[in-house]
Design an enzyme around this catalytic site. Structure first.
Site, PDB file in Angstrom:
ATOM      1  N   GLY A 170       0.728  -1.226   0.004  1.00 54.19           N
ATOM      2  CA  GLY A 170      -0.170  -0.046   0.183  1.00 54.19           C
ATOM      3  C   GLY A 170       0.936   1.099   0.047  1.00 54.19           C
ATOM      4  N   GLY A 171       0.446   2.126   0.957  1.00 49.96           N
ATOM      5  CA  GLY A 171       1.129   3.335   1.223  1.00 49.96           C
ATOM      6  C   GLY A 171       2.860   3.182   1.322  1.00 49.96           C
ATOM      7  N   GLY A 405      15.954   9.738 -35.354  1.00 52.95           N
ATOM      8  CA  GLY A 405      15.363  10.472 -33.999  1.00 52.95           C
ATOM      9  C   GLY A 405      16.200  10.077 -32.880  1.00 52.95           C
ATOM     10  N   ALA A 406      16.879   8.781 -32.772  1.00 56.00           N
ATOM     11  CA  ALA A 406      17.924   8.916 -31.667  1.00 56.00           C
ATOM     12  C   ALA A 406      18.882   9.603 -31.775  1.00 56.00           C
ATOM     13  CB  ALA A 406      18.103   7.136 -31.553  1.00 56.00           C
TER      14      ALA A 406
HETATM   15  C1  HXC Z   1      -2.554  -3.303  10.910  1.00 51.90           C
HETATM   16  C2  HXC Z   1      -1.105  -4.968  10.317  1.00 51.90           C
HETATM   17  C3  HXC Z   1      -1.044  -4.689   9.479  1.00 51.90           C
HETATM   18  C4  HXC Z   1      -1.717  -3.352   8.876  1.00 51.90           C
HETATM   19  C5  HXC Z   1       0.319  -6.116   9.391  1.00 51.90           C
HETATM   20  N1  HXC Z   1      -0.392  -5.844  10.481  1.00 51.90           N
HETATM   21  N2  HXC Z   1      -0.451  -5.430   8.425  1.00 51.90           N
HETATM   22  N3  HXC Z   1      -2.044  -4.341  11.593  1.00 51.90           N
HETATM   23  N4  HXC Z   1      -2.526  -2.880   9.854  1.00 51.90           N
HETATM   24  N5  HXC Z   1      -1.813  -3.150   7.581  1.00 51.90           N
HETATM   25  C6  HXC Z   1      -0.252  -6.851  11.947  1.00 51.90           C
HETATM   26  C7  HXC Z   1      -0.819  -8.100  11.876  1.00 51.90           C
HETATM   27  O1  HXC Z   1      -2.269  -8.049  12.260  1.00 51.90           O
HETATM   28  C8  HXC Z   1      -0.001  -8.928  12.825  1.00 51.90           C
HETATM   29  O2  HXC Z   1      -0.181  -8.591  13.981  1.00 51.90           O
HETATM   30  C9  HXC Z   1       1.495  -8.222  12.641  1.00 51.90           C
HETATM   31  O3  HXC Z   1       1.259  -7.098  11.999  1.00 51.90           O
HETATM   32  C10 HXC Z   1       2.321  -9.080  11.692  1.00 51.90           C
HETATM   33  O4  HXC Z   1       1.628  -9.282  10.374  1.00 51.90           O
HETATM   34  P1  HXC Z   1       1.577 -10.735   9.661  1.00 51.90           P
HETATM   35  O5  HXC Z   1       0.518 -10.822   8.801  1.00 51.90           O
HETATM   36  O6  HXC Z   1       1.685 -11.934  10.828  1.00 51.90           O
HETATM   37  O7  HXC Z   1       2.957 -10.848   9.025  1.00 51.90           O
HETATM   38  P2  HXC Z   1       3.522 -11.374   7.722  1.00 51.90           P
HETATM   39  O8  HXC Z   1       2.932 -12.790   7.603  1.00 51.90           O
HETATM   40  O9  HXC Z   1       4.915 -11.218   7.637  1.00 51.90           O
HETATM   41  O10 HXC Z   1       2.769 -10.656   6.616  1.00 51.90           O
HETATM   42  C11 HXC Z   1       2.903  -9.208   6.347  1.00 51.90           C
HETATM   43  C12 HXC Z   1       2.057  -8.535   5.242  1.00 51.90           C
HETATM   44  C13 HXC Z   1       0.562  -8.812   5.698  1.00 51.90           C
HETATM   45  C14 HXC Z   1       2.344  -9.159   4.077  1.00 51.90           C
HETATM   46  C15 HXC Z   1       2.508  -7.163   5.121  1.00 51.90           C
HETATM   47  O11 HXC Z   1       0.375  -8.613   7.063  1.00 51.90           O
HETATM   48  C16 HXC Z   1      -0.446  -8.308   4.976  1.00 51.90           C
HETATM   49  O12 HXC Z   1      -0.681  -8.226   3.799  1.00 51.90           O
HETATM   50  N6  HXC Z   1      -0.838  -6.927   5.564  1.00 51.90           N
HETATM   51  C17 HXC Z   1      -1.761  -5.930   4.882  1.00 51.90           C
HETATM   52  C18 HXC Z   1      -1.253  -5.338   3.810  1.00 51.90           C
HETATM   53  C19 HXC Z   1      -2.178  -4.465   3.397  1.00 51.90           C
HETATM   54  O13 HXC Z   1      -3.037  -4.644   2.454  1.00 51.90           O
HETATM   55  N7  HXC Z   1      -2.191  -3.129   3.724  1.00 51.90           N
HETATM   56  C20 HXC Z   1      -3.187  -2.012   3.639  1.00 51.90           C
HETATM   57  C21 HXC Z   1      -2.567  -1.388   2.408  1.00 51.90           C
HETATM   58  S1  HXC Z   1      -3.574  -0.106   2.088  1.00 51.90           S
HETATM   59  P3  HXC Z   1      -0.234  -9.654  15.275  1.00 51.90           P
HETATM   60  O14 HXC Z   1      -0.608  -8.761  16.598  1.00 51.90           O
HETATM   61  O15 HXC Z   1      -0.888 -10.789  14.873  1.00 51.90           O
HETATM   62  O16 HXC Z   1       1.447 -10.042  15.462  1.00 51.90           O
HETATM   63  C22 HXC Z   1      -2.935   1.100   2.229  1.00 51.90           C
HETATM   64  C23 HXC Z   1      -3.313   2.621   2.024  1.00 51.90           C
HETATM   65  C24 HXC Z   1      -2.509   3.826   1.543  1.00 51.90           C
HETATM   66  O17 HXC Z   1      -1.692   1.275   2.586  1.00 51.90           O
HETATM   67  C25 HXC Z   1      -2.974   4.508   0.349  1.00 51.90           C
HETATM   68  C26 HXC Z   1      -1.937   4.167  -0.541  1.00 51.90           C
HETATM   69  C27 HXC Z   1      -2.373   5.190  -2.074  1.00 51.90           C
END
Ligand code: HXC
Length: 517
Positions: A170-171, A405-406
């Site tokens: 994401g961000g 052109g290049a």
């Molecule tokens: C809150 C989060 C989190 C998130 C992970 N965690 N991502 N908490 N918000 N975005 C927490 C989990 O709940 C977990 O907590 C701990 O962090 C570790 O995560 P895991 O999933 O166990 O780790 P891993 O298997 O290594 O996977 C990492 C990951 C996955 C691939 C990043 O967590 C994931 O897919 N997260 C979501 C990614 C995502 O879609 N983010 C939002 C993007 S939108 P606990 O307590 O269980 O240890 C965005 C908007 C911005 O960013 C705008 C841009 C234009």
């Protein structure tokens, strides 16, 4: 009393430094990775780090978050020095809620970004983050938007470098995309808008993290990354090396290094590097390396669009940006990816007062439906735009082909090239002899008896080669300043650079141009 207060402070510091706790730190170490603080320790000069906001907390009260507070809230920020020069930095701590971004974290990041802009220091972001903190909803999105805005405002003002560690979503990838350089660790860092699970639920596509956004994908296919690193340590080393070439801000000159490599060093092997057969490739990287101080070249985007080479080196101790067509890959043709890759590099150099040296051996733009349908016209135009608007010293060496052109694009005199040299092996014309003859002498060839057509074609090609496939037409017109001995190229470039030290050129006043994005 005071003693107790000081010891409380010490305890709180210890607690903050533990982030998400020992267990999570051990998990990071067992994956052969470093923690946020260890990365900083490797990056900055020993004892130079000053931390900010170590006790700052998130303010979320939804989903039980009021009971999940960590001192510093998942990021370490501050400033330090790298090789004695000040840098501002932030380093995500993935042991705290996956390094996800809260409004608090974004405030910490914005604080160091603003400081960096104020003092004119590079800002380095060490990313290891799951993106927007889901529990915070809009607050987290607002936080990202605040960062994006600053990424853009400070683009071209201070160098911004992103080290990518761990899975970043994401961000956590859009902010790096707005920075100047991304360095990804192979095997442990990933960049994607959404992770594989979301991909599967939305599109049904099954893909691994590595295939979706591993360092290989972004260094070789997407062009999102600029460097690959073997591990966290190597990534930090690469950031430091990159910094050594860059000025601290856009009003500063790049660092000048003592140079032990003689400025007038001759390079005899360059006299024979271009093969007699114009269709035979050779390695432009060898030309580049041998000319630069101590053969030291830091290539940028080495694995992406390899038909063009970009990177940093030094000439007589002064940083230069290199752009070179690579005859070894696709004959050095300019296609969409090569155009975009080099245009971005040229613009970076221009923003940060880094002279650009262009080595030209290019048969033209890549023809065909794939390129046309995907917009080679507008993407190729980006490179024209970048060279035309650049006001830093621009030196050009045509080693062999500069066709069509290049020729115009690649830092020609007409793009305000300051000094344009050609080697005696240069061929500067609208196109290569074979293609040209097919067009302008088609009737003569067709009218000849069938068994003589090949001979007629060959004779016309020889005529064309004699007339145009050389540097002297361009030299006669003043479009190249001199035809030089290849072996003397290093010296000639250094002398030209020294002469151009005081170059001052301005573009017409405008809000901003409209580069064909
Ligand atoms: C809150 C989060 C989190 C998130 C992970 N965690 N991502 N908490 N918000 N975005 C927490 C989990 O709940 C977990 O907590 C701990 O962090 C570790 O995560 P895991 O999933 O166990 O780790 P891993 O298997 O290594 O996977 C990492 C990951 C996955 C691939 C990043 O967590 C994931 O897919 N997260 C979501 C990614 C995502 O879609 N983010 C939002 C993007 S939108 P606990 O307590 O269980 O240890 C965005 C908007 C911005 O960013 C705008 C841009 C234009």
């Amino acid at each position: 009393m005071i003693k107790e207060k000081i010891s409380k402070l010490s305890e709180m510091r210890k607690e903050a430094k533990l982030g998400g706790g020992k267990e999570r730190i051990e998990k990071i170490h067992s994956a052969n990775r470093l923690t946020a603080r260890e990365r900083i320790d490797l990056l900055v000069d020993k004892g130079s780090f000053e931390e900010f906001d170590m006790f700052k907390l998130h303010r979320c009260v939804d989903f039980g978050m009021e009971n999940k507070k960590t001192l510093g809230d998942g990021i370490v920020t501050g400033h330090g020095t790298v090789d004695g020069r000040v840098v501002c930095l932030f380093s995500f701590d993935s042991t705290v809620l996956g390094g996800s971004l809260s409004k608090t974290i974004s405030e910490k990041i914005c604080k160091v970004m603003e400081l960096a802009a104020k003092i004119g220091a590079p800002v380095i972001g060490l990313q290891d983050s799951g993106g927007a903190r889901i529990q915070e909803g809009i607050e987290s999105l607002a936080g990202y938007a605040d960062i994006f805005l600053r990424n853009v405002m400070y683009s071209g003002v201070i160098p911004q470098i992103s080290g990518m560690f761990g899975p970043c979503a994401g961000g956590a990838v859009y902010s790096p995309a707005l920075t100047d350089f991304n360095i990804m660790v192979r095997g442990t860092s990933y960049m994607f808008i959404t992770g594989p699970k979301v991909v599967q639920s939305v599109t049904g596509e099954q893909v691994s993290t590595e295939e979706l956004g591993g360092a290989g994908i972004h260094n070789e296919r997407s062009g999102v990354a600029h460097f690959g690193a073997d591990n966290d340590q190597d990534a930090i080393e690469k950031i430091k090396r990159l910094l050594s070439f860059l000025p601290s801000n856009n009003m500063d000159d790049p660092p000048l290094i003592d140079c032990s490599d003689p400025a007038d060093r001759k390079i005899p092997q360059l006299d024979t590097i271009v093969p007699d057969n114009p269709n035979q490739p050779y390695d432009m990287k060898e030309v580049i390396r041998t000319i630069l101080d101590n053969n030291d070249f830091m290539e940028v985007q080495e694995g992406y669009a390899q038909n063009i080479i970009v990177g940093f080196g030094r000439l007589n101790g002064k940083t230069v940006g290199i752009v070179g067509n690579q005859p070894n890959v696709l004959a050095g043709v300019l296609d969409i990816n090569a155009s975009v890759k080099s245009a971005r590099f040229v613009r970076f150099c221009d923003a940060f007062n880094i002279p650009i040296i262009t080595f030209v051996d290019v048969p033209g733009f890549m023809p065909g439906t794939v390129q046309e349908y995907n917009g080679i016209i507008r993407h190729g135009a980006k490179l024209i735009y970048a060279y035309a608007e650049a006001t830093v010293p621009k030196l050009t060496v045509i080693t062999r082909k500069a066709y069509g052109g290049a020729y115009c694009v690649m830092s020609s005199k007409h793009m305000r090239g300051d000094i344009n040299y050609a080697w005696p092996t240069a061929e500067i014309s609208v196109m290569g002899p074979s293609g040209a003859v097919e067009i302008i002498f088609r009737k003569d060839i067709m009218n000849a008896p069938e068994n003589e057509r090949d001979a007629v074609k060959k004779q016309k090609e020889d005529e064309y080669t004699e007339k145009f496939a050389n540097p002297y037409r361009a030299a006669a017109a003043g479009y190249v300043d001199d035809v030089i001995d290849p072996s003397s190229t290093r010296f000639r470039l250094i002398r030209a650079l020294e002469m151009l030290e005081t170059k001052h050129e301005k573009n017409p006043p405008k809000k901003h141009g409209n580069i064909p994005l």
